[in-house]
Design a protein around this motif. Structure first.
Motif, PDB file in Angstrom:
ATOM      1  N   TRP A  79       0.656  -1.177   0.088  1.00 40.23           N
ATOM      2  CA  TRP A  79       0.027   0.077   0.107  1.00 40.23           C
ATOM      3  C   TRP A  79       1.043   1.329   0.036  1.00 40.23           C
ATOM      4  N   GLU A  80       2.063   1.343   0.865  1.00 32.25           N
ATOM      5  CA  GLU A  80       2.785   2.435   0.887  1.00 32.25           C
ATOM      6  C   GLU A  80       3.417   2.829  -0.473  1.00 32.25           C
ATOM      7  N   VAL A  81       3.846   1.568  -1.180  1.00 25.91           N
ATOM      8  CA  VAL A  81       4.338   2.035  -2.514  1.00 25.91           C
ATOM      9  C   VAL A  81       3.175   2.643  -3.496  1.00 25.91           C
ATOM     10  N   LEU A  82       2.080   1.905  -3.481  1.00 31.22           N
ATOM     11  CA  LEU A  82       0.837   2.347  -4.399  1.00 31.22           C
ATOM     12  C   LEU A  82       0.539   3.610  -4.022  1.00 31.22           C
ATOM     13  N   GLU A  83       0.281   4.047  -2.643  1.00 30.30           N
ATOM     14  CA  GLU A  83      -0.296   5.491  -2.327  1.00 30.30           C
ATOM     15  C   GLU A  83       0.916   6.267  -3.072  1.00 30.30           C
ATOM     16  N   ARG A  84       2.226   6.279  -2.907  1.00 33.38           N
ATOM     17  CA  ARG A  84       3.263   7.181  -3.324  1.00 33.38           C
ATOM     18  C   ARG A  84       2.910   7.262  -4.900  1.00 33.38           C
ATOM     19  N   ARG A  85       2.802   6.206  -5.488  1.00 36.07           N
ATOM     20  CA  ARG A  85       2.483   6.080  -7.022  1.00 36.07           C
ATOM     21  C   ARG A  85       1.290   6.912  -7.503  1.00 36.07           C
ATOM     22  N   LEU A  86       0.187   6.682  -6.788  1.00 34.57           N
ATOM     23  CA  LEU A  86      -1.009   7.457  -7.076  1.00 34.57           C
ATOM     24  C   LEU A  86      -1.099   8.833  -6.832  1.00 34.57           C
ATOM     25  N   LEU A  87      -0.247   9.327  -5.807  1.00 25.89           N
ATOM     26  CA  LEU A  87      -0.071  10.736  -5.570  1.00 25.89           C
ATOM     27  C   LEU A  87       0.892  11.251  -6.597  1.00 25.89           C
ATOM     28  N   ARG A  88       1.870  10.480  -7.307  1.00 21.21           N
ATOM     29  CA  ARG A  88       2.505  11.322  -8.300  1.00 21.21           C
ATOM     30  C   ARG A  88       1.591  11.283  -9.468  1.00 21.21           C
ATOM     31  N   PRO A 134      -4.939  23.904 -18.227  1.00 22.94           N
ATOM     32  CA  PRO A 134      -5.181  24.486 -19.660  1.00 22.94           C
ATOM     33  C   PRO A 134      -3.834  25.048 -20.237  1.00 22.94           C
ATOM     34  N   ASP A 135      -2.874  24.800 -19.455  1.00 25.91           N
ATOM     35  CA  ASP A 135      -1.354  25.142 -20.022  1.00 25.91           C
ATOM     36  C   ASP A 135      -0.781  23.886 -20.576  1.00 25.91           C
ATOM     37  N   THR A 136      -1.006  22.910 -20.129  1.00 23.29           N
ATOM     38  CA  THR A 136      -0.313  21.655 -20.468  1.00 23.29           C
ATOM     39  C   THR A 136      -1.546  20.553 -20.764  1.00 23.29           C
ATOM     40  N   PHE A 137      -2.598  20.953 -21.269  1.00 20.70           N
ATOM     41  CA  PHE A 137      -3.671  20.457 -21.589  1.00 20.70           C
ATOM     42  C   PHE A 137      -3.348  19.182 -22.516  1.00 20.70           C
ATOM     43  N   ASP A 138      -3.580  17.979 -22.204  1.00 19.08           N
ATOM     44  CA  ASP A 138      -3.282  16.511 -22.964  1.00 19.08           C
ATOM     45  C   ASP A 138      -4.249  15.637 -22.194  1.00 19.08           C
ATOM     46  N   PRO A 139      -5.625  15.540 -22.775  1.00 14.68           N
ATOM     47  CA  PRO A 139      -6.423  14.374 -22.187  1.00 14.68           C
ATOM     48  C   PRO A 139      -6.045  13.089 -22.600  1.00 14.68           C
ATOM     49  N   ARG A 140      -5.378  12.870 -23.969  1.00 13.82           N
ATOM     50  CA  ARG A 140      -4.738  11.380 -24.239  1.00 13.82           C
ATOM     51  C   ARG A 140      -4.146  11.016 -23.309  1.00 13.82           C
ATOM     52  N   ARG A 141      -3.097  11.867 -22.708  1.00 11.58           N
ATOM     53  CA  ARG A 141      -2.264  11.505 -21.392  1.00 11.58           C
ATOM     54  C   ARG A 141      -3.205  11.072 -20.089  1.00 11.58           C
ATOM     55  N   SER A 142      -4.076  11.971 -19.988  1.00 13.04           N
ATOM     56  CA  SER A 142      -4.849  11.635 -18.923  1.00 13.04           C
ATOM     57  C   SER A 142      -5.550  10.324 -19.251  1.00 13.04           C
ATOM     58  N   VAL A 143      -6.204   9.885 -20.058  1.00 14.49           N
ATOM     59  CA  VAL A 143      -6.454   8.629 -19.963  1.00 14.49           C
ATOM     60  C   VAL A 143      -5.609   7.326 -19.704  1.00 14.49           C
ATOM     61  N   ALA A 144      -4.691   7.806 -20.369  1.00 15.37           N
ATOM     62  CA  ALA A 144      -3.381   6.648 -20.024  1.00 15.37           C
ATOM     63  C   ALA A 144      -3.076   6.686 -18.693  1.00 15.37           C
ATOM     64  N   LEU A 145      -2.926   7.911 -17.787  1.00 18.29           N
ATOM     65  CA  LEU A 145      -2.894   7.755 -16.442  1.00 18.29           C
ATOM     66  C   LEU A 145      -3.793   7.144 -15.527  1.00 18.29           C
ATOM     67  N   LEU A 146      -5.101   7.166 -15.918  1.00 16.56           N
ATOM     68  CA  LEU A 146      -6.165   6.816 -15.466  1.00 16.56           C
ATOM     69  C   LEU A 146      -6.114   5.246 -15.572  1.00 16.56           C
ATOM     70  N   ASP A 147      -6.129   4.657 -16.636  1.00 13.37           N
ATOM     71  CA  ASP A 147      -5.791   3.207 -16.929  1.00 13.37           C
ATOM     72  C   ASP A 147      -4.572   2.620 -16.164  1.00 13.37           C
ATOM     73  N   GLU A 148      -3.496   3.618 -16.170  1.00  8.27           N
ATOM     74  CA  GLU A 148      -2.516   2.835 -15.269  1.00  8.27           C
ATOM     75  C   GLU A 148      -2.782   2.762 -13.691  1.00  8.27           C
ATOM     76  N   ALA A 149      -3.447   3.857 -13.273  1.00  5.26           N
ATOM     77  CA  ALA A 149      -3.732   3.791 -11.817  1.00  5.26           C
ATOM     78  C   ALA A 149      -4.721   2.733 -11.530  1.00  5.26           C
ATOM     79  N   VAL A 150      -5.889   2.408 -12.384  1.00  6.94           N
ATOM     80  CA  VAL A 150      -6.579   1.124 -12.272  1.00  6.94           C
ATOM     81  C   VAL A 150      -5.950  -0.046 -12.375  1.00  6.94           C
ATOM     82  N   ARG A 151      -4.974  -0.276 -13.284  1.00  7.94           N
ATOM     83  CA  ARG A 151      -4.133  -1.491 -13.367  1.00  7.94           C
ATOM     84  C   ARG A 151      -3.372  -1.693 -12.156  1.00  7.94           C
ATOM     85  N   LEU A 152      -2.854  -0.528 -11.487  1.00  9.35           N
ATOM     86  CA  LEU A 152      -1.957  -0.715 -10.111  1.00  9.35           C
ATOM     87  C   LEU A 152      -3.020  -1.132  -8.969  1.00  9.35           C
TER      88      LEU A 152
END
Length: 541
Positions: free
Chosen positions: A417-426, A437-455
């Protein structure tokens, strides 16, 4: 409704007021339904940004309209034997319904034929610009169809673009985004009967853009334009800005309010640009920042004509642009009126908004055209079913079986859990960057959400073995609480991308919807809370 300059100047002197972040999306012409190219272009992406900013507590105004007076509406009416007002109203209703089903929440959708005061406002703006010399009369050749006995402008005429030679309508080439005057199209033909056009002299109203060239060049230089738009603006400035026709002899549209042009209507591109100003309204202070979402083919209206309308009234707004290219199907560009459409309504009915939104964000055509592939849309649904919904189903089943359907009275924990929590906070910090708005990249948002679910799914599988101990002693409950904490976080973190499923998940967890995308969301429901998991999938269907 007064002009922006007249209305806003005194308000900005009167003390602190809430200044919204103004987001616009191109008003679609109401001659057809929405297709997947529309969703992959400005609309879903703009909604993602608007949802994120609202959750952050930022005042947001998200506006668009429907271009009911576009010449393409009249062409569709002529081809189908209907009245143009019937075409406009029918497709306007379909478009707004598709936006709603897609989870796209505008604060204001301008309805030119329904909104009170709109016609008078547009006429007043046009009349004022003419009185100020911004609009002036010119006599130029214009295509004419003799069999139809009709002047050809906008969608009424087709030919080859004088700048890029692509097939183009009159007024604007959606391939290179440069304007034309109709008469300079190569081999112009009537769009209704296909008869070659003849050229006749016609006196119309124009905006001479050249006097604005230096001001526009300074304006563009001060704005961080996307490279495709920067190249277009630089070439326009270098070549010299041509006069832009803003009226035509026509039977459909808003009547020109200037004497001497009784049979003419205001140009659809002018009205679409002005529509943004009406959508902003007259009861708000000037925005601190504006961001326009548009397809490249419509970029001229956003980057040239709209600033000219503002600058001519003494208003200079900081503006940003998010420009997309086209989505193509089997090497054919999705073009309104084509027989090669993939309609938004059909896809929403088959796949649901969560699946379709995440797909169009992944396939969003930035900097180049992308190809619609059914197998990738299927893969988006598979990702939700096999990873997101599979994990959530196991988690809710464990709550029901081992905690009587209540949030366990245990702090988040478990092996890893401690490792997972650190990764999720990152991850959430990365998410905030992709949503901003300055670094808008929703394609990357989808990838990050998928990775969080896999973890968290792996975490759940690993810790499920705790229940196999001869004396469990509730050692499995901290891991269950940890998964509930991640689920609560995802109900906030995924809201901009997949609002339907995120709201369903928040309701199941008894969590407030629309919370900020932050590390604070990574917390389980209060101990003893009775959870209410849905009977079907959480995301998609």
């Amino acid at each position: 409704m007064s002009s922006l300059a007249e209305h806003f100047a005194p308000q900005r002197q009167g003390g602190p007021m809430s200044t919204p972040f103004w987001i616009t999306a191109t008003p679609p012409a109401s001659h057809g339904e929405l297709h997947i190219g529309h969703l992959a272009g400005p609309y879903v992406a703009a909604d993602v940004l608007a949802r994120y900013l609202r959750a952050e507590g930022e005042p947001v105004l998200f506006t668009t309209g429907t271009a009911d007076h576009a010449s393409s509406v009249h062409v569709r009416a002529l081809r189908t034997g209907r009245k143009p007002e019937e075409v406009a109203e029918g497709y306007r209703a379909a478009i707004t319904a598709d936006w709603l089903r897609s989870g796209i929440e505008f604060d204001h959708i301008v309805r030119p034929r329904q909104d009170r005061g709109y016609g008078r406002w547009v006429a007043d703006l046009f009349r004022r610009l003419h009185a100020d010399g911004v609009i002036a009369a010119r006599t130029r050749p214009l295509p004419y169809c003799e069999p139809c006995d009709r002047w050809l402008h906008g969608a009424h005429v087709t030919g080859s673009c004088p700048h890029c030679t692509a097939v183009s309508e009159g007024g604007m080439c959606h391939e290179c985004a440069r304007p034309n005057d109709g008469a300079d199209l190569g081999e112009p033909r009537c769009a209704v009967c296909a008869t070659p056009a003849v050229l006749r002299r016609c006196r119309r109203l124009y905006i001479p853009l050249e006097p604005f060239r230096e001001t526009l060049a300074d304006y563009w230089a001060a704005t961080e334009l996307p490279p495709s738009l920067a190249a277009l603006c630089a070439s326009l400035a270098e070549d010299g800005l041509a006069d832009l026709a803003v009226s035509h002899p026509a039977q459909w549209g808003t009547s020109v309010p200037v004497e001497g042009f009784p049979e003419q209507r205001i140009d659809g591109c002018f009205e679409a640009a002005a529509m943004h100003l009406f959508g902003y309204g007259d009861d708000r202070p000037l925005p601190e920042r504006t961001l326009h979402f548009c397809g490249f083919g419509h970029a001229f209206c956003h980057a040239v004509l709209l600033p000219v309308l503002l600058l001519s009234q003494g208003i200079k707004l900081p503006q940003d642009f998010r420009v997309n290219e086209s989505l193509v199907i089997e090497d054919r560009t999705i073009v309104s009126g084509s027989d090669h459409q993939v309609w938004a309504l059909d896809l929403l009915t088959e796949y649901g908004s969560d699946t379709l939104r995440r797909y169009v964000l992944q396939a969003r055509p930035l900097g180049r055209r992308t190809v619609f592939r059914t197998e990738r849309l299927e893969a988006a649904r598979t990702e939700l079913d096999e990873n997101w919904n599979s994990w959530l189903t196991r988690m809710f089943a464990a709550v029901r079986a081992h905690s009587a359907g209540l949030a366990p009275a245990a702090l988040p924990g478990g092996a890893g859990w401690e490792v997972l929590e650190r990764r999720l906070l990152r991850t959430v910090e990365d998410l905030r960057e992709t949503y901003g708005p300055d670094t808008f990249d929703p394609r990357r948002s989808v990838a990050l959400l998928d990775e969080a679910v896999r973890l968290v799914s792996d975490f759940g599988h690993v810790n499920a073995h705790e229940r196999g101990r001869p004396t469990a002693d509730c050692r499995h409950l901290p891991a269950l609480s940890a998964q509930l904490a991640v689920a609560c976080a995802l109900s906030a973190w995924a809201m901009p991308v997949m609002p339907e499923g995120a709201e369903r998940l928040a309701s199941a967890l008894r969590a407030a919807p629309g919370r900020p995308v932050s590390g604070a969301a990574l917390a389980p429901p209060p101990p003893g809370s009775r959870l209410a998991p849905p009977s079907g999938p959480v995301f998609g269907f």
